[in-house]
Design an enzyme around this catalytic site. Structure first.
Site, PDB file in Angstrom:
ATOM      1  N   ASP A  42     -44.676  -8.702 -35.109  1.00 20.71           N
ATOM      2  CA  ASP A  42     -43.270  -8.700 -34.721  1.00 20.71           C
ATOM      3  C   ASP A  42     -42.672  -7.306 -34.628  1.00 20.71           C
ATOM      4  O   ASP A  42     -41.474  -7.149 -34.469  1.00 20.71           O
ATOM      5  CB  ASP A  42     -42.430  -9.556 -35.683  1.00 20.71           C
ATOM      6  CG  ASP A  42     -42.563  -9.103 -37.127  1.00 20.71           C
ATOM      7  OD1 ASP A  42     -42.941  -7.953 -37.346  1.00 20.71           O
ATOM      8  OD2 ASP A  42     -42.279  -9.915 -38.026  1.00 20.71           O
ATOM      9  N   CYS A  43     -43.521  -6.287 -34.737  1.00 20.66           N
ATOM     10  CA  CYS A  43     -43.005  -4.929 -34.587  1.00 20.66           C
ATOM     11  C   CYS A  43     -44.131  -4.045 -34.044  1.00 20.66           C
ATOM     12  O   CYS A  43     -45.304  -4.419 -34.064  1.00 20.66           O
ATOM     13  CB  CYS A  43     -42.490  -4.372 -35.911  1.00 20.66           C
ATOM     14  SG  CYS A  43     -43.765  -4.189 -37.168  1.00 20.66           S
ATOM     15  N   CYS A  78     -47.024  -3.287 -36.320  1.00 25.07           N
ATOM     16  CA  CYS A  78     -48.057  -4.333 -36.394  1.00 25.07           C
ATOM     17  C   CYS A  78     -49.103  -4.102 -35.318  1.00 25.07           C
ATOM     18  O   CYS A  78     -50.311  -4.173 -35.575  1.00 25.07           O
ATOM     19  CB  CYS A  78     -47.418  -5.710 -36.192  1.00 25.07           C
ATOM     20  SG  CYS A  78     -46.191  -6.168 -37.425  1.00 25.07           S
ATOM     21  N   CYS A 116     -39.818   2.300 -36.997  1.00 20.30           N
ATOM     22  CA  CYS A 116     -39.776   1.004 -36.303  1.00 20.30           C
ATOM     23  C   CYS A 116     -38.806   0.992 -35.128  1.00 20.30           C
ATOM     24  O   CYS A 116     -39.143   0.568 -34.024  1.00 20.30           O
ATOM     25  CB  CYS A 116     -39.411  -0.106 -37.287  1.00 20.30           C
ATOM     26  SG  CYS A 116     -40.774  -0.576 -38.374  1.00 20.30           S
ATOM     27  N   ASP A 121     -43.357  -4.083   6.113  1.00 19.77           N
ATOM     28  CA  ASP A 121     -44.016  -4.769   7.215  1.00 19.77           C
ATOM     29  C   ASP A 121     -42.949  -5.608   7.916  1.00 19.77           C
ATOM     30  O   ASP A 121     -41.897  -5.886   7.341  1.00 19.77           O
ATOM     31  CB  ASP A 121     -45.132  -5.654   6.660  1.00 19.77           C
ATOM     32  CG  ASP A 121     -45.884  -6.385   7.755  1.00 19.77           C
ATOM     33  OD1 ASP A 121     -46.052  -5.814   8.845  1.00 19.77           O
ATOM     34  OD2 ASP A 121     -46.293  -7.534   7.520  1.00 19.77           O
ATOM     35  N   THR A 176     -43.576  -8.774  10.309  1.00 24.78           N
ATOM     36  CA  THR A 176     -43.850 -10.211  10.386  1.00 24.78           C
ATOM     37  C   THR A 176     -44.171 -10.786   9.012  1.00 24.78           C
ATOM     38  O   THR A 176     -45.090 -10.328   8.334  1.00 24.78           O
ATOM     39  CB  THR A 176     -45.015 -10.480  11.348  1.00 24.78           C
ATOM     40  OG1 THR A 176     -44.718  -9.897  12.615  1.00 24.78           O
ATOM     41  CG2 THR A 176     -45.235 -11.974  11.524  1.00 24.78           C
TER      42      THR A 176
END
Length: 722
Positions: free
Chosen positions: A16-17, A20, A370, A412, A414
């Site tokens: 979660d960080c 980690c 963090c 482009d 077409t």
């Protein structure tokens, strides 16, 4: 023996960080046979580039030793190991309420222990130090264990190490009460990170919930309810009004309006009929339709979008890579500065030891990286998710970052600026009504699959004209078609072929020339040897093409059309869109022009269909495939506009610029708060718990700021959000 290089993708539970991800990266990178590792905290995934001698089971055990769950991407999610309880790594499960996770349980336990310690200490003040030490241990023991496991695996400088040193140091100088508060605040901060990262991860996976769990499968003349995931290619399903479509497919029978807003954000439903493609997760509104499934559940548009966005989140942007490199030196540097703050004043200036050790410990907490490290990936993850929900896929942070720097857009024609199929633009009757001309033309073309024939038949259908059968119908190579409708001999073909049958007046020739000059193809109709009328057709620009080019101009980006079509048609289309045209180009010419634009200093985005323009797409700074949810659109180039909107090219640029602004805001918040509290700590104004509270606050602010990008809704059709 020759080594065989492989790539294996894992699901990592509990990250979660950014810290980690760094720990997982380092421990896996040290495993024998591993060449490269790419970990995404926002996607919760890891891709390992390794040889066939790598012990993947042993690698998994190493990751689990840090306290994370790990499973192969191709294994069922249920096989993912569950993380340990209060004494393991407390990153909890990513499903269900956050308070049910091990991380939340540890935080609650530590909070209760701290509250109880304050109550008991009031009655037994002489034992307060030991009481708060016990309360602190509830939270600190798991933190210290994680620090020790990281150090054993070659990572001595982690946030857990900083936290453990600061807490133990505070106890040694008699600040056990404050140390207990700091540990609790640290756990609260980690829990908030867990909640925020879970929201970022869930934002794109919420798309998966759009697909219904069941489908009505036609079997032996009956409909049977089956699991949508079990549908095979070519299966026939019934979709009732109000139902979500359970699979990608093609309508076999029925006509209805489809609400595609869950995938495209478009508020207006699209009318779909036999032969039209429909996508899983969209909503059938008006009438029952029968759909032939075209893709398995794992290959439908939504599944591929989720997969591609996850892969994109694993690709770091240049800014993110810089922050990662910076953080490697930042944390050890913080420890050195903290040591100097604690030692130099007492040793060289007669400072009080307890006071300056306390300040040094506070500096350790202030230095937690963090907030800084999460500043970039959180914003990029939110941005990629927001774009994907509107059909704008960007394959990685580097692509997202480059898009904001684009100064030149090469399109482009077409299928990119235009729909890729001609439409009737003008019907002129000569001695006949326009309706009669269209009726006869439709009669002749009723059995043809030529693009111009389809345009005439589509126009007839819009006008409520039903083609009649013709006799002696035949195609005349290079000239046109002929046949008899009732008692009328008909011919429809090119002006040159028609002129061999009837004389064309100067006025008619002038009108044909004017239509050709505007890029239109003219077919002349002859009835019973007399000139009866003309029908002009052109591959018209997409509905939002003008607005899309204007939006790019407003963003400071000039546009050029690169096409293999003739110069006259290209000039006519380009003039209507307000852009430059270069025509009659081969694929290598387009590639050369893109190279020349880059050499002139422009940052070039090439937008094409992903097939014919492959060389130019690869040469550009950013190649963008314009598609309709096809494999080519999803797999080719650096980015893809799934829903064929020219406006989405400007949308990508705008989203990129908003993301980079957000990232720099995050970096300013992270470093600014640290700078303020560093000064106040040295001056003695703030201490340990305000320091950790500031770090937690910075992380939460940075994450919350990044999550604002999830609310991005694209550019309006009028005006541009800068």
């Amino acid at each position: 023996m020759t080594e065989i290089n492989q790539k294996t993708r894992f699901r990592i539970e509990g990250m979660d960080c950014a810290g980690c991800a760094t720990k997982v990266d380092k421990v896996v990178r040290r495993a024998p046979g591993v060449h490269d590792v790419n970990v995404s905290v926002t996607a919760g995934t890891m891709v390992v580039d390794h040889n066939d001698q790598t012990d993947l089971d042993g690698l998994g055990k190493k990751v689990k030793s840090l306290g994370y769950g790990i499973s192969r991407q191709d294994e069922p999610a249920a096989s993912a190991p569950v993380t340990a309880g209060l004494h393991g790594h407390e990153h909890g499960a990513e499903e269900g309420a956050f308070w049910g996770s091990a991380k939340a349980r540890l935080t609650i336990a530590c909070g209760l222990a701290l509250g109880l310690a304050f109550v008991i200490a009031r009655f037994y003040p002489d034992a307060a130090t030991w009481i708060f030490l016990a309360a602190m241990a509830v939270g600190l023991i798991p933190i210290a264990r994680r620090a020790m496991m990281a150090a054993i695996n070659g990572m001595p400088f982690t946030i857990e190490t900083l936290m453990s040193v600061a807490a133990i140091g505070a106890v040694l100088i008699g600040a056990s009460e404050e140390a207990a508060v700091v540990v609790f605040l640290f756990l609260v901060g980690e829990l908030l990170e867990n909640i925020a990262s879970g929201r970022a991860r869930a934002s794109i996976k919420a798309l998966a919930s759009l697909v219904p769990k069941t489908a009505l499968l036609e079997q032996n003349g009956k409909t049977v309810e089956v699991a949508a995931a079990s549908l095979g290619v070519d299966a026939i399903i019934l979709v009732r009004p109000g139902d979500r479509i359970p699979a990608d497919g093609t309508i076999l029978t029925g006509e209805t309006a489809i609400d595609e807003s869950p995938m495209t954000g478009e508020s207006v439903p699209k009318t779909k009929q036999q032969g039209d493609n429909v996508f899983a997760g969209t909503i059938n509104q008006n009438a029952a339709i029968r759909v032939q499934v075209s893709a398995l559940a794992k290959d439908n548009t939504i599944s591929r979008i989720i997969s591609l966005v996850e892969e994109a989140q694993e690709t770091k942007a240049p800014t993110e890579r810089f922050i990662d490199r910076f953080s490697k030196y930042y944390t050890p540097g913080v420890m050195v500065v903290a040591a100097l703050v604690a030692l130099v004043p007492p040793l060289m200036m007669g400072g009080v030891w307890d006071e300056w050790i306390y300040k040094g410990l506070a500096v350790l907490l202030i230095g937690c990286p963090c907030a800084l490290v999460i500043s970039t990936p959180a914003a990029i993850a939110a941005s990629l998710s927001a774009g994907a929900r509107r059909g704008m896929l960007m394959k990685g942070g580097a692509v997202l970052e480059t898009l904001g720097k684009v100064t030149r857009a090469a399109f482009d024609k077409t299928g990119t600026l235009t729909e890729g199929k001609p439409k009737v633009t003008d019907i002129t009757g000569i001695g006949q009504s326009a309706a009669a001309v269209l009726q006869w033309a439709a009669d002749l073309e009723a059995e043809s699959s030529h693009p111009l024939a389809k345009a005439i038949l589509a126009e007839a259908e819009r006008e409520g004209i039903t083609p009649a059968s013709v006799e002696n119908g035949r195609a005349i190579g290079g000239a046109g078609v002929s046949g008899t409708s009732g008692d009328t001999e008909l011919f429809l073909g090119a002006p040159q072929a028609a002129e061999k049958q009837v004389a064309l007046s100067d006025a008619v020739k002038a009108e044909i020339e004017a239509l050709n000059a505007s890029g239109k193809t003219v077919s002349v109709l002859i009835a019973n040897g007399q000139l009866a009328g003309m029908i002009a057709m052109r591959d018209e620009p997409r509905d939002d093409a003008i607005a899309g080019i204007k939006a790019l101009t407003a963003l400071g980006i000039s546009s050029v059309m690169l096409t293999g079509d003739n110069q006259r048609t290209a000039d006519a289309i380009a003039a209507s869109l307000g852009m430059e045209a270069r025509a009659e180009l081969l694929p290598e010419d387009k590639q050369r022009i893109v190279s020349e634009l880059r050499q002139s200093g422009a940052i070039v985005a090439k937008i094409g269909d992903g097939i014919n323009d492959a060389p130019a797409l690869a040469t550009a700074d950013v190649g963008i495939a314009m598609g309709g949810g096809t494999d080519v659109a999803l797999e080719t180039a650096d980015a893809a506009v799934l829903h064929g909107r020219v406006m989405d090219v400007a949308g990508m640029v705008s989203l990129s610029r908003a993301t980079m602004t957000n990232i720099w805001q995050n970096i300013t918040i992270a470093l600014g708060l640290k700078g303020v509290f560093l000064v106040t700590t040295i001056l003695g104004i703030t201490g340990l718990w305000p320091a950790i509270l500031a770090d937690t606050g910075a992380t939460v602010l940075v994450t919350a700021n990044a999550m604002r990008l999830l609310a991005w809704r694209g550019l309006p059709q009028t005006g541009v959000q800068r």
